[in-house]
Scaffold this active site. Structure first.
Site, mmCIF file in Angstrom:
data_model
loop_
_atom_site.group_PDB
_atom_site.id
_atom_site.type_symbol
_atom_site.label_atom_id
_atom_site.label_comp_id
_atom_site.label_asym_id
_atom_site.label_seq_id
_atom_site.Cartn_x
_atom_site.Cartn_y
_atom_site.Cartn_z
ATOM 1 N N SER A 292 0.863 -1.178 0.000
ATOM 2 C CA SER A 292 0.000 0.000 0.000
ATOM 3 C C SER A 292 0.895 1.222 0.000
ATOM 4 O O SER A 292 2.058 1.148 0.398
ATOM 5 C CB SER A 292 -0.875 0.034 1.258
ATOM 6 O OG SER A 292 -0.115 0.473 2.381
ATOM 7 N N ASP A 293 0.378 2.357 -0.432
ATOM 8 C CA ASP A 293 1.090 3.600 -0.166
ATOM 9 C C ASP A 293 1.006 3.834 1.350
ATOM 10 O O ASP A 293 0.221 3.176 2.045
ATOM 11 C CB ASP A 293 0.460 4.766 -0.948
ATOM 12 C CG ASP A 293 1.470 5.898 -1.159
ATOM 13 O OD1 ASP A 293 2.463 5.975 -0.409
ATOM 14 O OD2 ASP A 293 1.270 6.717 -2.080
ATOM 15 N N CYS A 294 1.839 4.733 1.866
ATOM 16 C CA CYS A 294 1.975 4.812 3.323
ATOM 17 C C CYS A 294 0.745 5.440 3.981
ATOM 18 O O CYS A 294 0.403 6.585 3.701
ATOM 19 C CB CYS A 294 3.258 5.543 3.681
ATOM 20 S SG CYS A 294 4.664 4.619 3.036
#
Ligand SMILES: *[C@@H]1O[C@H](CO)[C@@H](O)[C@H](O)[C@H]1NC(C)=O
Ligand SMILES: *[C@@H]1O[C@H](CO)[C@@H](O)[C@H](O)[C@H]1NC(C)=O
Ligand SMILES: *[C@@H]1O[C@H](CO)[C@@H](O)[C@H](O)[C@H]1NC(C)=O
Length: 774
Positions: A292-294
């Site tokens: 996932s993106d952060c």
């Protein structure tokens, strides 16, 4: 002056500083399956002779539930009883190994890594071979850093291959620009180089030098515009947003994907089964891991409200096919998601299988890596002379000459007594301005001012603005006085990370603050026309300078990296012939009336929506995509085109009616690979350098449909190649045009179709017609 005689003294200083550092302490890199440990040695997951899937499966089968859950986040802790060290999934290497992510540290033997130009400038060279050489260098340096014990992971979250859709986007600088073909080719070159494949591909086995990650999947290209949803048409997805990802995975064979924060048509990307599993894994045969993106998992519940509870958000992303979270939502809520029976264990095992497969492919479960494939790469290969030369080459071949009235440039370099004033907030810029975001610690940064001082001993510097590029306050009178005294004036203006970066889109396209006033006042007062240099990722509306005769030359230098100062001076003083071409449309400032959140690529005349990028935008431009001058003039000639007519065969065509006209077409998905192959056309283009300097010139081949129909591009890049030509030399370049790939368009249902009709190939001023007939 020869180029190398110029570079060598500077490089030797760099190398000296670097080698002095090599003899301090050296640390072991983290690895599993130590051969001196009889317990771990006997585990099947430690046996390099077994298939990777089997090793990963064995490893996962030995983990307790708590251990399993602990491994699903980017900061994965060690599992001491199995001899498994901690692992950091998050490292950055956008344009050089960077300590912008937690996985890389420049606090040991190695203090820095080669900082190549920001991607948007490297893209302007239109040279996939150069792109590949750069990412290969980055991959090598990454291994060097790991072998020195300064990397806690070898998974790098680059390249950023979102389309640079809106000129205000703060992260547009990280991308190769606005064209899907350029972005796709950049993605493939970057992934192959970093992971250790060959330039042509096909040589990557299971082993990875380093792991690349195509991000941000998908249609992510605005920052902090109030978290608004994106509504994306199937047509735009098919021919703009998805092709770079498809190429990154299918041809590049990337081992990672990052799903983006945003929703597409209501569904958060990381929770989208159709996107992650249906498209990437099933349709494109993706075999790597998905991060996932952060923070992207938490927002699915907390901001987007798509999932009712934290546990539901975790269930959604694992079910969709995401494998690792950047963040700690799973650490906090994973256990309760399992105990509430929202997440079945087999979903966790599926994710772990993907994650440990990557770590095994990286060679981290084969015992001490110093004896292995990439184990020989040492600290001396980081910041090496070859890599610095490459950084210089990338900057020189990317910088774009936008204006050169009356051949003002290059400046005379034979006259040592000329006086030069270098003025402006970016003239003596340090890391923040010349490197662009996601930078690491450069080996040795050469400022633009140092570059100029090398050529003109009599160089006077003035910063012009009091507060950097923001330029709310300027010392116009003092700067004018400086400018009046000298033979030549170079103004180094533009943007830096304070104006455009991650979480910071622009809301204007003009030069900030008093920059324009400063430029105009100096241009008015100077003895000769001045030279304007712009640092920026996104475009700036400089129409005022384009039409002002007192501004004789304009150059765009992106964010040129640690040797950008040399590159720029070499171009201005004629030791290098500029050849870069803009990878993005430069829009006029009133483009900002278009809402940034409007994802539509195609113009809508009924509402005055002008469309986006050179493929669809119908309004006026400051500079066009592909624009760029040189000290040479080049001409083209269609030498041979294998056939003029391409037969579709009437039998199985579909019909569509538009404006009472009937058009036949075929769906690309209905055509076999052999049919597509048989329809393709070989083209030979002659290119001549009419100038008196050798030049590296990117040849861009476009096509347009003779009769442009609603929804089809105004024109479309179908091929590009960079050629090196001596003064006066004539050469030939070949292109292979496949109607299925290059002449097809996406219909409203998002399907690629080949339509009958006349297509015009365009190279510079030259045109050549091709017909698709039934
Ligand atoms: C470098 O930083 C890491 C993480 O902060 C630390 O664990 C390590 O000991 C440091 N190494 C040196 C040589 O200072
Ligand atoms: C340019 O910047 C460097 C580093 O910030 C500084 O040391 C130097 O004095 C500056 N040069 C001038 C002429 O102001
Ligand atoms: C059309 O027919 C010709 C001759 O049979 C064949 O070579 C060609 O591949 C066909 N084209 C398509 C698009 O089916």
């Amino acid at each position: 002056m020869g180029l190398s005689s110029f570079l060598i003294p500077i490089l030797s200083i760099l190398l000296l500083t670097h080698y002095q550092l090599v003899f301090t302490e050296s640390t072991q890199p983290p690895y599993s399956c130590d051969s001196s440990n009889p317990t771990t040695r006997s585990y099947p997951f430690c046996n390099p002779k077994l298939p990777i899937a089997q090793r990963a499966k064995d490893l996962v089968s030995r983990l307790t539930l708590d251990e399993k859950l602990s491994q699903l986040v980017n900061t994965a802790p060690s599992i001491p009883r199995l001899g498994i060290p901690s692992y950091q999934w998050w490292s950055e290497a956008l344009h050089g190994v960077a300590n912008a992510g937690p996985g890389i540290r420049f606090n040991g033997t190695i203090k820095s890594a080669t900082s190549f130009p920001q991607v948007i400038l490297t893209a302007a060279s239109f040279d996939p071979n150069l792109w590949y050489q750069i990412s290969k260098a980055i991959g090598t340096e990454a291994r060097g850093v790991y072998n020195a014990g300064q990397a806690e992971g070898m998974t790098f979250w680059a390249p950023n291959i979102n389309i640079f859709r809106d000129p205000r986007w703060g992260r547009g600088q990280e991308t190769p620009g606005e064209d899907p073909l350029v972005t796709a080719k950049y993605a493939v070159a970057y992934v192959r180089g970093l992971q250790g494949d060959s330039l042509q591909g096909g040589r990557l086995g299971e082993r990875l030098q380093a792991s690349a990650c195509c991000k941000h999947f998908t249609a992510y290209d605005l920052d902090h515009w109030k978290g608004l949803d994106r509504f994306v048409t199937l047509q735009d997805l098919a021919d703009t947003y998805q092709p770079p990802f498809q190429s990154c995975i299918l041809q590049g064979r990337a081992s990672g994907i990052m799903c983006a924060y945003n929703r597409v048509n209501g569904v958060p990307n990381c929770a989208d089964f159709n996107l992650l599993t249906g498209t990437a894994r099933n349709k494109w045969n993706f075999h790597g891991y998905i991060t996932s993106d952060c923070g992207a998992v938490s927002i699915i519940h907390e901001e987007q409200g798509y999932a009712k509870t934290a546990e539901d958000a975790i269930a959604d992303v694992l079910k969709a096919g995401m494998d690792v979270e950047c963040g700690d939502y799973i650490t906090k809520h994973g256990k309760s998601a399992v105990s509430q029976k929202k997440v079945p264990i087999y979903q966790i095992d599926r994710a772990l299988q993907n994650l440990f497969s990557i770590r095994i492919r990286l060679g981290l479960f084969d015992g001490n890596p110093s004896k292995l494939l990439f184990g020989m790469i040492g600290a001396s290969q980081v910041c090496s002379k070859q890599h610095l030369q490459l950084a210089l080459d990338a900057a020189r071949n990317g910088i774009v000459l936008l204006k050169n009235n009356k051949a003002l440039l290059p400046l005379p370099k034979t006259n040592p007594s000329i006086s030069l004033a270098v003025i402006g907030p970016n003239a003596n810029a340090s890391s923040l301005a010349v490197l662009g975001n996601y930078f690491g610690s450069p080996c040795k940064l050469v400022t633009l001012l140092q570059g100029f001082q090398h050529y003109a001993k009599n160089t006077i510097y003035h910063r012009g603005c009091d507060d950097g590029t923001q330029c709310a306050s300027a010392q116009i009178n003092q700067a004018v006085e400086v400018a009046k005294k000298v033979d030549y004036v170079v103004l180094v203006m533009g943007l830096d990370q304070s104006q455009e970066r991650e979480s910071n889109d622009r809301d204007q396209l003009d030069l900030p603050g008093k920059q324009q006033e400063l430029i105009n006042s100096i241009a008015e007062a100077s003895k000769r026309p001045v030279i304007l240099v712009l640092l920026s990722g996104g475009p700036v509306d400089i129409t005022f300078a384009k039409f002002d005769n007192k501004i004789g030359g304009i150059l765009w230098a992106g964010y040129p990296g640690e040797l950008g100062g040399l590159a720029l001076a070499q171009i201005i003083f004629g030791d290098h012939n500029p050849g870069g071409r803009l990878p993005i449309t430069w829009y006029p400032k009133d483009f900002i009336r278009v809402p940034m959140t409007d994802m539509r690529m195609r113009a809508d005349p009924s509402s005055g929506y002008p469309g986006r990028t050179y493929r669809f935008y119908t309004g006026p431009k400051v500079y066009e995509f592909g624009y760029g001058l040189s000290y040479s003039k080049y001409s083209y000639e269609f030498v041979s085109v294998a056939k003029n007519n391409i037969h579709l065969n009437q039998s199985s065509t579909h019909l569509m009616v538009e404006n009472s006209e009937t058009i036949r077409y075929k769906l690309v998905s209905d055509l076999s690979e052999e049919t597509c192959q048989s329809m393709s056309v070989s083209i030979t283009l002659g290119v001549t350098n009419h100038g008196s300097m050798m030049g590296k010139h990117p040849v861009l081949l476009f096509m347009r449909q003779a009769k442009q129909r609603n929804g089809n591009p105004v024109k479309q890049l179908v091929g590009f190649q960079s050629v090196k030509l001596d003064a006066g030399e004539k050469s030939q370049v070949g292109f292979e045009i496949s109607p299925c790939e290059h002449l097809s368009t996406a219909n409203e249902a998002g399907l690629k179709v080949v339509e009958e009709g006349s297509y015009i190939l365009i190279a510079g001023e030259e045109e050549y017609p091709l017909n698709i007939i039934t």
